[in-house]
Design a protein around this motif. Structure first.
Motif, PDB file in Angstrom:
ATOM      1  N   VAL A   1      40.471  49.048  44.282  1.00  0.00           N
ATOM      2  CA  VAL A   1      40.771  48.291  45.515  1.00  0.00           C
ATOM      3  C   VAL A   1      39.967  46.993  45.568  1.00  0.00           C
ATOM      4  O   VAL A   1      40.421  46.017  46.155  1.00  0.00           O
ATOM      5  CB  VAL A   1      40.572  49.116  46.818  1.00  0.00           C
TER       6      VAL A   1
ATOM      7  N   ARG B   1      47.615  43.772  53.098  1.00  0.00           N
ATOM      8  CA  ARG B   1      47.608  43.852  51.633  1.00  0.00           C
ATOM      9  C   ARG B   1      47.705  45.304  51.149  1.00  0.00           C
ATOM     10  O   ARG B   1      48.404  45.600  50.189  1.00  0.00           O
ATOM     11  CB  ARG B   1      46.337  43.197  51.063  1.00  0.00           C
ATOM     12  N   ILE B   2      46.984  46.166  51.865  1.00  0.00           N
ATOM     13  CA  ILE B   2      47.026  47.593  51.476  1.00  0.00           C
ATOM     14  C   ILE B   2      48.471  48.106  51.605  1.00  0.00           C
ATOM     15  O   ILE B   2      48.992  48.779  50.722  1.00  0.00           O
ATOM     16  CB  ILE B   2      46.052  48.426  52.349  1.00  0.00           C
TER      17      ILE B   2
ATOM     18  N   LEU C   1      42.092  44.723  47.687  1.00  0.00           N
ATOM     19  CA  LEU C   1      42.549  45.487  48.846  1.00  0.00           C
ATOM     20  C   LEU C   1      41.348  45.848  49.721  1.00  0.00           C
ATOM     21  O   LEU C   1      41.482  46.559  50.708  1.00  0.00           O
ATOM     22  CB  LEU C   1      43.297  46.752  48.404  1.00  0.00           C
TER      23      LEU C   1
ATOM     24  N   PHE D   1      43.528  42.550  55.268  1.00  0.00           N
ATOM     25  CA  PHE D   1      43.392  43.610  54.261  1.00  0.00           C
ATOM     26  C   PHE D   1      44.361  44.759  54.525  1.00  0.00           C
ATOM     27  O   PHE D   1      44.924  45.327  53.591  1.00  0.00           O
ATOM     28  CB  PHE D   1      41.938  44.089  54.177  1.00  0.00           C
TER      29      PHE D   1
ATOM     30  N   SER E   1      41.758  44.567  42.938  1.00  0.00           N
ATOM     31  CA  SER E   1      43.062  44.076  43.398  1.00  0.00           C
ATOM     32  C   SER E   1      42.945  43.423  44.776  1.00  0.00           C
ATOM     33  O   SER E   1      43.938  43.073  45.387  1.00  0.00           O
ATOM     34  CB  SER E   1      44.060  45.232  43.450  1.00  0.00           C
TER      35      SER E   1
ATOM     36  N   TYR F   1      43.693  54.229  47.780  1.00  0.00           N
ATOM     37  CA  TYR F   1      43.198  54.855  49.007  1.00  0.00           C
ATOM     38  C   TYR F   1      43.787  56.248  49.208  1.00  0.00           C
ATOM     39  O   TYR F   1      44.972  56.467  48.974  1.00  0.00           O
ATOM     40  CB  TYR F   1      43.576  54.004  50.227  1.00  0.00           C
TER      41      TYR F   1
ATOM     42  N   TYR G   1      50.528  46.650  48.661  1.00  0.00           N
ATOM     43  CA  TYR G   1      50.247  46.929  47.254  1.00  0.00           C
ATOM     44  C   TYR G   1      49.745  48.338  46.939  1.00  0.00           C
ATOM     45  O   TYR G   1      49.805  48.759  45.785  1.00  0.00           O
ATOM     46  CB  TYR G   1      49.204  45.928  46.716  1.00  0.00           C
ATOM     47  N   ASP G   2      49.225  49.017  47.911  1.00  0.00           N
ATOM     48  CA  ASP G   2      48.535  50.262  47.520  1.00  0.00           C
ATOM     49  C   ASP G   2      49.488  51.359  47.065  1.00  0.00           C
ATOM     50  O   ASP G   2      49.068  52.307  46.417  1.00  0.00           O
ATOM     51  CB  ASP G   2      47.605  50.773  48.622  1.00  0.00           C
TER      52      ASP G   2
ATOM     53  N   TRP H   1      47.609  39.961  42.282  1.00  0.00           N
ATOM     54  CA  TRP H   1      47.966  40.659  43.531  1.00  0.00           C
ATOM     55  C   TRP H   1      47.956  39.708  44.712  1.00  0.00           C
ATOM     56  O   TRP H   1      47.405  40.004  45.755  1.00  0.00           O
ATOM     57  CB  TRP H   1      47.017  41.842  43.751  1.00  0.00           C
TER      58      TRP H   1
END
Lengths: 450, 455
Positions: free
Chosen positions: B142, B33-34, B147, B30, B145, B44, B37-38, B454
């Protein structure tokens, strides 16, 4: 108290708001210790009493119980279902920007307390709230100590039923005694656990001797002793008399007492009165107390000092002054009653005896707790010029015969048993012989019998 | 490890128990991934990189986290690191979770778009030019997607259900008092409810069974232990669902289509339907606005910058507006005209629901009149949140439990949604009904196609 101003008679109209810190172990809405006085600043704090984000109040059950106790002791009507309200104002010592208090549903209302004279002082309301922190001004800076923030505080409001300072003094001292007697607070004015806010005005007396409440009221703050309360009110009377003399109506305002100068200073006028934007505290649900719990609390309330004083006066024909002093210290009153019951003096000498016993108790420099000791002191104090030796001898023999256990105790070495026997002789002789002579003879008799 | 994609909390837990993967690897998955994509989604406010080998979960940034900055998306709290946990956070930690990040929200939860955040708007993962809804927009985004396998949100009136609806995931708002508010930065105290936002029904049931129950630090929590929602998920009794016609005015066509489709599924499953009459949600808008503003003004009074955080000059425009209006409705002379009237109507709305629940077990209604709006839309309406959430406000006012879930996609490929509202403490009935629907439809694969984008 009536005052002549410009050929008209005015009367003092005085009432009080009293704040009382409860002697609970923990604070009102968190579990921090409540005994803040003299502690290092900001050591008795947690996120809850500091009003940190997301923190919620959790009410202290003991504080609620104590408030019911106070309301019941002051003969109030009771709201067995109540809730808290939020009172909003900004001040650095108020962590949440609001104080959790009670507005629409105080725990107690419409109560009263009688003075010794029989005059009834009406109690408007008794409610529970939380104390604020304290500001400390030092070297041009202001510091905040939050140790006191969240300490349970009870507010007691009286009707403006006083027209003189003597009654006010009796009432307030009596109130302090009650709080101590029912063990809800130390009610210590110097340490701020009992705080007074007098409110007063001068009203014109009508021909029928009645008054209408005037169109203004002055509230006095920053008072931390009975003495200063008296001085502040006295100063205010002078100040208001002066204004009325000039044909002016004093302003409705809040004034602070300056103890150094002995004067009051305006803090806030009526037009500047705050809008507290009260609304019911959503973080605490409605709280209910059932009849059984209420009855239990009521049963814990002992005879109150004023009632005790009244009873002492009635039962023993004791003077008011002495009754009040004894009632202040309930253990003395208890001793007093024990001694008088033992002596069972005839009604004729009752008042004299009662007064003398009261004197001994009040004036003793050492702590007295043995009734026999007091009887001895009393007997000596009345010092009979002569006594009947035959009667004494008979009494001694009779007492030894009737109190075999005490006699045996003494013979086995229990010295204190002798004082009991002395007391018994005293009763038979109605105090008509000196205690030392009785004791002497008793010892002689007992030794012979060995 | 793309085979993990879309696994819910319990599914991941099972993989870890079976030693197919370690919790540490899951957490890292995770985090990766954050990182990837974040930047586009901005779900966040704070990411917690300290992987301690526990199951990750995202928590809205208005829940206080011991040692982790908590801002409620307002610069007033830009430097605020609590030394205590919200009860919700404590319960997650004791149940083997670790906070992977604090999710973005409307500042102070004031809004329904996550655009009033002082840390930038969160984008809807379905279409980045659209808003995710709010105020729990970060939590919904989140999860949708992927996250985070699940997130905790909070709802005052719609703030869980509406972003979950717009992001095509499941948003559960429990009965008021079912989950502790301790450590949740208060928006409107008499409405606020923490709740889970998840990818599937069993995760909602599992998280709710962890979070629900009496908390001595919140006097408004209900003194009733949490049920084991999870083990009773597939038990089901024949229920009657009420349809309130007042909730279908000016609703987007595709949402109505989703409703008809959903109704057919429930009929097939043996549920009965009944038309009901409820007080129009239009009244809820004013009741909610008045009481909420009053409580907001009061709750924000503590943010004076003396003991923590920055001073009042850091408040944003929306918060200032709410403080002004809240103080107005409480001020002398207006209190009885506004606040007291609103409370009276609140009691009427509660009574109205109680009456209806004599006839039906659950209520089915839209969550929002439209699918996710474009960024910037909210600025056109002074009471954007109050209007967009009018179908969510009545249940919030009454303190009833409700759950929103996806029912399909509109012509712009944005999720449509519906909600089920239950009677007080009927969380289990809601979950069982949702579970039956999920078994039958897999929510028409909406949730799955959400995170597929995603990879």
């Amino acid at each position: 108290m009536e005052i002549e101003i410009n050929n008209k008679t005015y009367r003092l109209v005085l009432g009080f708001e009293i704040h009382l810190e409860l002697a609970t172990k923990s604070k009102m809405f968190c579990r921090c210790p409540a005994d803040w006085f003299g502690q290092k600043p900001n050591t008795l704090v947690c996120p809850i009493c500091l009003g940190f984000p997301g923190c919620l109040p959790y009410p202290n059950e003991k504080a609620i119980e104590f408030t019911y106790k106070i309301a019941l002791a002051l003969n109030c009507k009771i709201n067995s279902e109540f809730y808290f309200d939020r009172k909003h104002y900004f001040y650095p010592d108020l962590p949440k920007g609001y104080q959790i208090t009670q507005w629409n549903r105080p725990i107690g209302y419409s109560g009263y307390l009688n003075l010794l004279s029989g005059k009834k002082i009406r109690i408007t309301r008794v409610h529970l709230e939380e104390d604020t922190g304290k500001l400390i001004h030092r070297q041009g800076k202001t510091l905040v100590d939050y140790n006191r923030a969240g300490v349970p505080l009870v507010e007691i409001v009286t009707e403006p039923d006083f027209d003189n300072l003597e009654d006010a003094k009796e009432f307030l001292e009596n109130l302090q005694l009650i709080f101590r007697k029912i063990r809800v607070s130390t009610a210590n004015m110097e340490k701020g656990s009992m705080r007074l806010e007098p409110n007063m005005s001068l009203a014109e007396v009508k021909p029928d001797s009645s008054i209408d409440l005037p169109d203004y009221k002055v509230e006095l703050k920053n008072i931390n002793s009975f003495r200063f309360a008296k001085k502040a009110v006295e100063y205010e009377i002078k100040r208001q008399v002066e204004l009325i003399k000039q044909g002016k109506l004093p302003d409705q305002e809040t004034r602070g007492y300056n103890e150094d100068k002995g004067i009051t200073v305006s803090q806030r006028k009526k037009e500047e009165a705050l809008d507290y934007r009260y609304f019911p505290e959503p973080d605490i649900p409605v709280i209910r107390i059932n009849k059984q719990d209420l009855a239990k609390i009521k049963a814990q309330i002992p005879e109150l000092p004023i009632d005790l004083a009244k009873r002492l006066i009635k039962t023993y024909s004791l003077s008011k002054e002495k009754a009040v002093i004894l009632a202040k210290k309930s253990n003395l009153a208890k001793l007093f009653e024990t001694v008088l019951k033992r002596l069972k003096s005839s009604p004729a000498v009752k008042q004299k005896t009662a007064e003398k016993i009261a004197n001994i108790l009040i004036n003793s420099r050492v702590k007295l707790n043995d009734p026999d000791e007091i009887i001895k002191l009393y007997t000596e104090s009345i010092k009979p010029a002569s006594y009947d030796k035959t009667k004494l001898a008979t009494a001694v023999k009779q007492v030894i015969a009737n109190n075999a256990q005490a006699a045996t105790d003494y013979k086995r070495g229990k010295e204190s048993a002798i004082m009991y026997l002395v007391g018994q002789c005293m009763r038979i002789l109605k105090g008509q012989a000196p205690a030392n002579k009785i004791k002497e003879l008793l010892i002689k008799e007992l030794n012979q019998a060995k | 490890m793309s085979e993990l994609l879309g696994f819910g909390v319990l599914q991941l837990k099972r993989l870890i128990t079976a030693k197919k993967i370690s919790a540490k690897e899951v957490f890292n998955y995770f985090l990766e991934r954050i990182k990837k994509y974040d930047r586009q989604i901005n779900g966040y406010v704070t990411v917690c990189n300290n992987n301690d080998g526990k199951l990750p979960i995202a928590v809205k940034d208005n829940f206080c986290t011991n040692g982790i900055r908590t801002t409620a998306s307002s610069k007033v709290l830009d430097n605020f690191v609590p030394n205590y946990n919200a009860e919700v956070v404590d319960r997650l930690l004791t149940n083997g979770f670790s906070i992977i990040g604090k999710t973005n929200m409307d500042a102070w939860a004031h809004g329904s778009s996550t655009e009033t955040s002082d840390y930038g708007a969160t984008k809807n993962p379905w279409n980045l030019s659209h808003i995710p809804g709010g105020s729990s927009g970060g939590s919904a985004a989140v999860v949708s997607s992927y996250l985070a396998p699940a997130a905790i949100g909070s709802e005052t009136a719609g703030s869980i259900r509406q972003p979950a609806g717009w992001c095509g995931v499941i948003g559960f708002k429990p009965t008021y008092g079912r989950v502790s508010r301790f450590g949740l930065i208060a928006m409107a105290s008499s409405f606020d409810c923490p709740g889970p936002i998840t990818l599937n029904t069993e995760d909602s049931a599992y998280l709710l069974s962890i979070l629900a129950g009496k908390d001595n630090k919140d006097a408004t929590t209900i003194d009733k232990p949490a049920e084991d929602y999870l083990s009773k998920l597939s038990d089901r009794e024949p229920l009657t669902i009420g349809i309130p016609e007042e909730y279908f005015n000016e609703v987007q066509k595709e949402t109505i289509d989703g409703f008809e489709k959903t109704k057919q599924v429930f009929k097939k499953l043996g549920y009965k339907f009944k038309k009901i009459k409820l007080i129009s949600p239009e009244y809820a808008i004013s009741v909610y606005t008045i009481i909420q503003r009053a409580e907001v003004a009061s709750n924000l009074a503590r943010f004076d910058g003396i003991r923590f955080g920055n001073n009042k000059s850091y408040f944003g425009f929306e918060a200032k507006k709410r403080i002004m209006l809240g103080n107005f409705v409480l001020s002398a002379g207006y209190y009885s005209a506004f606040y007291q009237q609103a409370q009276k109507l609140r009691d009427k709305i509660k009574a109205d629901f109680v009456k209806v629940f004599h006839d039906v077990d659950l209520i089915l209604a839209p969550v929002v009149p439209t699918t996710a709006l474009k960024l910037g839309e909210f600025e056109k309406y002074p009471f954007f949140g109050e209007l967009i959430d009018k179908f969510n406000e009545p249940a919030a006012i009454a303190g009833l439990p409700a759950v929103s879930f996806p029912t399909g996609l509109d012509k712009n490929n944005l999720p449509t949604s519906l909600q089920l509202i239950g009677n007080y403490l009927q969380e289990l009935k809601l979950l069982q009904t949702l579970y039956a629907f999920e078994q039958e439809t897999k929510f028409f694969n909406v949730i799955k196609s959400g995170f597929k984008k995603w990879k």
